[in-house]
Scaffold this active site. Sequence first.
Site, mmCIF file in Angstrom:
data_model
loop_
_atom_site.group_PDB
_atom_site.id
_atom_site.type_symbol
_atom_site.label_atom_id
_atom_site.label_comp_id
_atom_site.label_asym_id
_atom_site.label_seq_id
_atom_site.Cartn_x
_atom_site.Cartn_y
_atom_site.Cartn_z
ATOM 1 N N ASP A 85 162.474 32.891 26.646
ATOM 2 C CA ASP A 85 163.091 33.012 28.232
ATOM 3 C C ASP A 85 162.061 34.013 28.610
ATOM 4 O O ASP A 85 161.565 35.034 27.856
ATOM 5 C CB ASP A 85 164.337 34.313 26.785
ATOM 6 C CG ASP A 85 165.145 35.068 28.426
ATOM 7 O OD1 ASP A 85 164.137 34.397 29.398
ATOM 8 O OD2 ASP A 85 166.176 35.251 27.904
ATOM 9 N N GLU A 206 168.369 9.586 54.503
ATOM 10 C CA GLU A 206 169.377 10.046 53.597
ATOM 11 C C GLU A 206 170.845 9.840 53.873
ATOM 12 O O GLU A 206 171.061 10.450 54.786
ATOM 13 C CB GLU A 206 168.972 10.997 52.244
ATOM 14 C CG GLU A 206 167.572 11.358 51.822
ATOM 15 C CD GLU A 206 166.988 12.637 50.624
ATOM 16 O OE1 GLU A 206 167.835 11.927 49.444
ATOM 17 O OE2 GLU A 206 167.521 13.828 51.386
ATOM 18 N N ASP A 225 162.852 22.127 52.598
ATOM 19 C CA ASP A 225 162.639 21.390 51.944
ATOM 20 C C ASP A 225 162.325 19.421 51.528
ATOM 21 O O ASP A 225 161.551 19.064 50.184
ATOM 22 C CB ASP A 225 164.435 21.081 51.660
ATOM 23 C CG ASP A 225 164.494 20.697 50.294
ATOM 24 O OD1 ASP A 225 164.388 19.826 49.249
ATOM 25 O OD2 ASP A 225 165.387 19.134 50.770
ATOM 26 N N HIS A 230 156.872 16.137 51.457
ATOM 27 C CA HIS A 230 157.287 14.974 51.480
ATOM 28 C C HIS A 230 156.859 14.742 53.317
ATOM 29 O O HIS A 230 156.196 13.372 53.206
ATOM 30 C CB HIS A 230 158.711 14.360 50.877
ATOM 31 C CG HIS A 230 158.818 14.918 49.976
ATOM 32 N ND1 HIS A 230 158.454 14.954 48.743
ATOM 33 C CD2 HIS A 230 160.198 14.640 49.965
ATOM 34 C CE1 HIS A 230 159.379 15.848 47.523
ATOM 35 N NE2 HIS A 230 160.509 15.366 48.676
ATOM 36 N N LYS A 327 170.159 14.680 56.299
ATOM 37 C CA LYS A 327 171.308 14.008 55.578
ATOM 38 C C LYS A 327 172.067 13.748 55.878
ATOM 39 O O LYS A 327 172.311 13.793 57.147
ATOM 40 C CB LYS A 327 171.000 15.229 54.050
ATOM 41 C CG LYS A 327 170.235 15.750 53.433
ATOM 42 C CD LYS A 327 170.787 16.587 52.549
ATOM 43 C CE LYS A 327 169.416 16.643 50.852
ATOM 44 N NZ LYS A 327 168.666 15.219 50.750
HETATM 45 C C1 BG6 Z 1 163.916 16.258 47.028
HETATM 46 C C2 BG6 Z 1 164.314 16.856 47.803
HETATM 47 O O1 BG6 Z 1 162.706 16.671 47.091
HETATM 48 O O2 BG6 Z 1 163.793 14.609 47.363
HETATM 49 C C3 BG6 Z 1 165.832 16.357 48.229
HETATM 50 O O3 BG6 Z 1 164.462 18.094 47.272
HETATM 51 C C4 BG6 Z 1 165.760 14.927 48.817
HETATM 52 O O4 BG6 Z 1 166.945 17.311 49.080
HETATM 53 C C5 BG6 Z 1 165.200 14.137 47.852
HETATM 54 O O5 BG6 Z 1 167.506 14.455 48.126
HETATM 55 C C6 BG6 Z 1 164.952 13.019 47.878
HETATM 56 O O6 BG6 Z 1 163.565 12.108 47.516
HETATM 57 P P1 BG6 Z 1 163.647 11.012 46.815
HETATM 58 O O7 BG6 Z 1 162.771 10.112 45.948
HETATM 59 O O8 BG6 Z 1 165.121 10.223 46.252
HETATM 60 O O9 BG6 Z 1 163.326 9.947 48.591
#
Ligand code: BG6
Length: 477
Positions: A85, A206, A225, A230, A327
């Site tokens: 912890d 997504e 995010d 990404h 999303k």
């Molecule tokens: C994560 C995000 O890094 O990547 C998520 O925090 C997202 O919100 C996810 O859903 C998507 O990853 P992948 O590999 O499913 O495209």
Amino acid sequence: MSQAIVIFGATGDLSLRMLYPSLYFLDADGLLPEGLRIVGAARSAVSAGDFVARVREAVCERAGEHCSDEAWARFEKRLGYVTADASRPESFQALENELAGSSQTIFYLSTSPDLYAAICGELKARGLTGGARVVVEKPLGRDLASCRRINDALASAFEEAAIFRIDHYLGKETVQNLLALRFANAFFEPLWNHVSIEQVQITVAETVGLEGRHSYYDHYGALRDMVQNHVLQLLCLVAMEPPASLDADSVRNEKVKVLRSLRPIADLKSQTVRGQYARGVAEGHAVPGYAEEAEDASSETETFVALAAHIDNWRWAGVPFYLRTGKRMAVRRTEIVIQFREVPHSIFGGSDLAANRLTIRLQPEEDISLLLMNKTPSLEQGGMQLKPVALSLSLADAFGRKARRRIAYERLLLAVLNNDPTLFVRRDEAEAAWLFVDAIEDGWSRQGLSPLPYPAGSWGPSAGFALTERNGHSWYE
Ligand code: BG6
């Protein structure tokens, strides 16, 4: 003397869904070093036996038909668990004891970044960081200032070369393949510039919504995010100059140059779109809107972002890079589209010529297709008839459909074990990406640009279409 991986946050979602199954698969394929120990560390005072049972359940769920008793029996011998912890430094004694026989340790911090400083400080105080590596996950901060604080906390205990910042997109097969496509084939590179390319589109769509991650997501939103990491990583791999070699610094030097050449977005109203999903139908089911799911009617968190970005360098002058992620979109799809320019002069009379288009799809299937103009087979009467035809390379067809699709973390964990940082984000990259994103976030809040609603199961707010149409372009769907 042997190696050990310590996973902090071992009982958390990422560890159980991704990290343990990935390590299991690597072990089943004989890719983990002999004697490697995998020590879970978390706050909960569960017994090692109970913890291992949880890991087994998670691994079997993920592995499905690939779960084997023999592989599990081997894997199980590697597992251990200690309670640690960060708010009670004395609790790290059990971990120190556990690592007494280990010659080299990898610390995977799958915890909230708020705990990094305390964990790193305690590991250092106990002399556990010498020769060790540390792996961290996004979010690497919420803005440039907090990212720097995290980086400073890591740097207080580890050298930069020992810090592995994960962006799991860099572990995906097709993302890797982008490098092969660009730099192992002679014919793309001479065309890979503003002379031949009209526009580039990167879509990460997504169909899922919040997935119970409300407390995290509501604090971040789609720009932080997905775009900061990404989407910008994909952009870097598409836009970077050929690196001198595949070694980590050659590749990362080129990526950081792209991030630093991103033009700060001046006109947020016409070059950016923020959206938030409202009620709608996703994957055939009626679903609630974001605010309803988040139980906050006044939530200003965006679940959709579209940007028209520009890279100010010789190669990309004047080429728009349209980036979008959301999303609860109409379909799950991650793809990069390179739209080439039209031929300068058509000799084919009335036929409409479609310009060549290269589509690199990462998800749900992995494939690459190149749209080419082809003659329609027929006897020519009144001129040759042409039609666009896709030249397609399905990776599943080319390399076997039966092969299990690897989890991105398998490749990344193996790279950490092999001490190869090529697929990880360097400090300067993470900070350059925040600089670009912070300017957008600041502008949105200064100008009061709230997210526009879009129905769940659609392609985002209509302003997302206007973003490309303004330049005479449109999204390829
Ligand atoms: C994560 C995000 O890094 O990547 C998520 O925090 C997202 O919100 C996810 O859903 C998507 O990853 P992948 O590999 O499913 O495209």
